[in-house]
Each structure stands twice: as C-alpha cells, then as structure tokens.
Design an enzyme around this catalytic site. Structure first.
Site, PDB file in Angstrom:
ATOM      1  N   LYS A  35     104.127  99.830  49.634  1.00  0.00           N
ATOM      2  CA  LYS A  35     103.496 100.842  50.477  1.00  0.00           C
ATOM      3  C   LYS A  35     102.031 100.954  50.095  1.00  0.00           C
ATOM      4  CE  LYS A  35     103.853 105.408  49.792  1.00  0.00           C
ATOM      5  NZ  LYS A  35     102.511 106.038  49.938  1.00  0.00           N
ATOM      6  N   ASP A  62     100.964 103.595  55.089  1.00  0.00           N
ATOM      7  CA  ASP A  62     101.249 105.031  55.079  1.00  0.00           C
ATOM      8  C   ASP A  62      99.956 105.816  55.306  1.00  0.00           C
ATOM      9  OD1 ASP A  62     102.512 107.467  54.750  1.00  0.00           O
ATOM     10  OD2 ASP A  62     102.445 107.385  52.551  1.00  0.00           O
ATOM     11  N   LYS A  64      99.836 108.250  57.899  1.00  0.00           N
ATOM     12  CA  LYS A  64     100.211 109.548  58.477  1.00  0.00           C
ATOM     13  C   LYS A  64      99.271 109.925  59.622  1.00  0.00           C
ATOM     14  CE  LYS A  64     102.114 111.207  54.082  1.00  0.00           C
ATOM     15  NZ  LYS A  64     101.712 110.035  53.246  1.00  0.00           N
ATOM     16  N   ASP A  67      96.045 112.586  65.505  1.00  0.00           N
ATOM     17  CA  ASP A  67      94.754 112.765  66.157  1.00  0.00           C
ATOM     18  C   ASP A  67      95.041 112.894  67.647  1.00  0.00           C
ATOM     19  OD1 ASP A  67      91.940 112.616  66.838  1.00  0.00           O
ATOM     20  OD2 ASP A  67      91.643 111.524  64.952  1.00  0.00           O
ATOM     21  N   THR A  71      93.338 108.023  70.442  1.00  0.00           N
ATOM     22  CA  THR A  71      92.957 107.497  69.129  1.00  0.00           C
ATOM     23  C   THR A  71      94.178 107.001  68.367  1.00  0.00           C
ATOM     24  OG1 THR A  71      91.039 108.960  69.011  1.00  0.00           O
ATOM     25  CG2 THR A  71      91.866 108.078  66.931  1.00  0.00           C
ATOM     26  N   THR A 115     107.118 116.045  51.051  1.00  0.00           N
ATOM     27  CA  THR A 115     108.032 116.361  49.962  1.00  0.00           C
ATOM     28  C   THR A 115     107.386 117.213  48.874  1.00  0.00           C
ATOM     29  OG1 THR A 115     107.566 114.209  48.954  1.00  0.00           O
ATOM     30  CG2 THR A 115     109.541 114.391  50.319  1.00  0.00           C
ATOM     31  N   ARG A 206     104.717 106.381  40.764  1.00  0.00           N
ATOM     32  CA  ARG A 206     104.352 106.510  39.351  1.00  0.00           C
ATOM     33  C   ARG A 206     105.423 106.103  38.346  1.00  0.00           C
ATOM     34  NH1 ARG A 206     101.628 112.323  40.333  1.00  0.00           N
ATOM     35  NH2 ARG A 206     103.162 112.193  42.015  1.00  0.00           N
TER      36      ARG A 206
END
Length: 232
Positions: A35, A62, A64, A67, A71, A115, A206
C-alpha cells in the site's frame, strides 16, 4: 501459503522512495502486496508504485479521494491507467459515483470510518451517527454505488459481511499482532482474528516496517493468516 501472503498488504508508510525501496528489498518474496499512502505518494511514491507493478507486485493506492465529481473521476482514471490494483475513495455517494465512472478495471474501496476514530470523535466532528451506524450506512451506499469493497475496522467485519454479502472486498487496517502497540488505532484485532471475522485483506504497517526484522515480522503474520485459513 501463497493465498495467505496475498492477503497481507504492507503499508509503505515511510518518508522517501529510497527508504521504501530498501524496505521492499528487505521483505523480498515474503510480501506480494503493498500500500502506498499519501505520505509516500507525495514524495515520488507513484513512480515507485509503477516499479512495484512492473516487478510483479500488487499495489494499493491509498489516497482517499474526495472532491467535486469531475475531479474525482479524472483522478481515478489516471490511477486506473497506471494499472494499479486498489484505490480508496471516501464513502460519500457523489464521490463514489464519480470514482466508479473513471475506474475501469481498477478496484475501488470505500473508506467508511477511519480506524483512528471512535464515537466521541464522530460526535466532535458533527456526525449524528456513532461508528457502527455510520459504517453500516456507508457500506450500504457503497454497495449501491457499485464499489468493489470497503475499508473498515476489524470490529465491524462480521456485521458488515452479513449486510453486504460475500462478494464485496473487506479490507481492514487496525490490525496488530498480539502484544504490539496499537499506535493511533482505536479499533483493532490480531491478524488471525481479522481473517476469522471475514477480512479479505489486512493492512499492516509499523509492526512490520519498524520491526527489528521486517521480513521475519511479515512471515510471522503470513503464517498466522495461513493457520487461520487452514483451520477455518
């Protein structure tokens, strides 16, 4: 094991393309799906996305998107032309309809509720719904708009799977191996729990990218997924 490996998406949440390439090299064939989010995309990550695709990896962009319709449609079409696998858009009806118009074969995932949000965060932002109700509403709207899948927390997986049926992709961040720091995530599960709750893919950043042994961390998660699949 191949199926298990494909169900893990590693988030390349690093600052530079150089760092991302080094991490990909370290992970090697332990990871097949990556990702690329806003941090890396704005630092040259879309070029890296094409490199990853050319090397046989799958890539989830990713961004998100949210708009005005024209666009969003044009931006979605640009990502589709690159041959990417997944793209996120926010689950607003106009935004989803516009993205669908530009997507072609690109799979669109609607972001329901981040999340890192809980009921108190939504109330502070002015929403009349709690997390569970807003996720359910947006899931229904995404299905009606013809989107391919949803981004949602592991805690909503079982309920939403029952609501949308078996065909929509459910992709969940907020996944942490047992004992790992939850970081800024507020609604989390372990990899095995998320797969058991019907996630098609889990997104992990992470706990892999900042591990002392990133490849070993990825392999451990893939192994956990494989055991869950085998025992299902």
């Amino acid at each position: 094991m191949t199926d298990a490996r494909d169900r893990l998406i590693v988030a390349l949440d690093v600052e530079t393309v150089v760092a991302a390439r080094a991490l990909v090299a370290t992970l090697g064939d332990a990871v097949s799906f990556y990702k690329i989010g806003m941090e890396l995309a704005y630092g040259g990550g879309l070029t890296l996305a094409q490199e990853l695709k050319d090397s046989g990896k799958r890539v989830f962009i990713d961004l998100k998107l949210h708009d005005i319709g024209a666009t969003v449609e044009r931006a979605t079409r640009q990502i589709a032309r690159m041959g990417m696998d997944f793209l996120t858009v926010h689950a607003y009806p106009q935004t989803m309809a516009a993205a669908r118009a530009g997507a072609g074969d690109l799979k669109l995932l609607a972001v329901t509720v981040m999340t890192s949000y809980d009921d108190a965060d939504l109330e502070e932002a002015g929403y009349a719904y709690g997390v569970a109700d807003l996720v359910a509403r947006r899931a229904r709207q995404a299905k009606a708009a013809g989107l391919d899948g949803l981004i949602l927390s592991p805690l909503e997986l079982s309920t939403i799977r029952a609501a949308v049926g078996p065909d929509m992709l459910l992709v969940t961040p907020g996944v942490r191996p047992a004992g790992a720091d939850a970081g800024d995530q507020k609604r989390v599960m372990t990899p095995a729990q998320a797969i058991a709750a019907s996630a098609n893919h889990i997104v992990v950043g992470r706990p892999i990218t900042r591990a002392v042994d990133p490849r070993g961390a990825a392999q451990a998660i893939v192994g956990e997924i494989a055991r869950e699949i085998a025992g299902a």
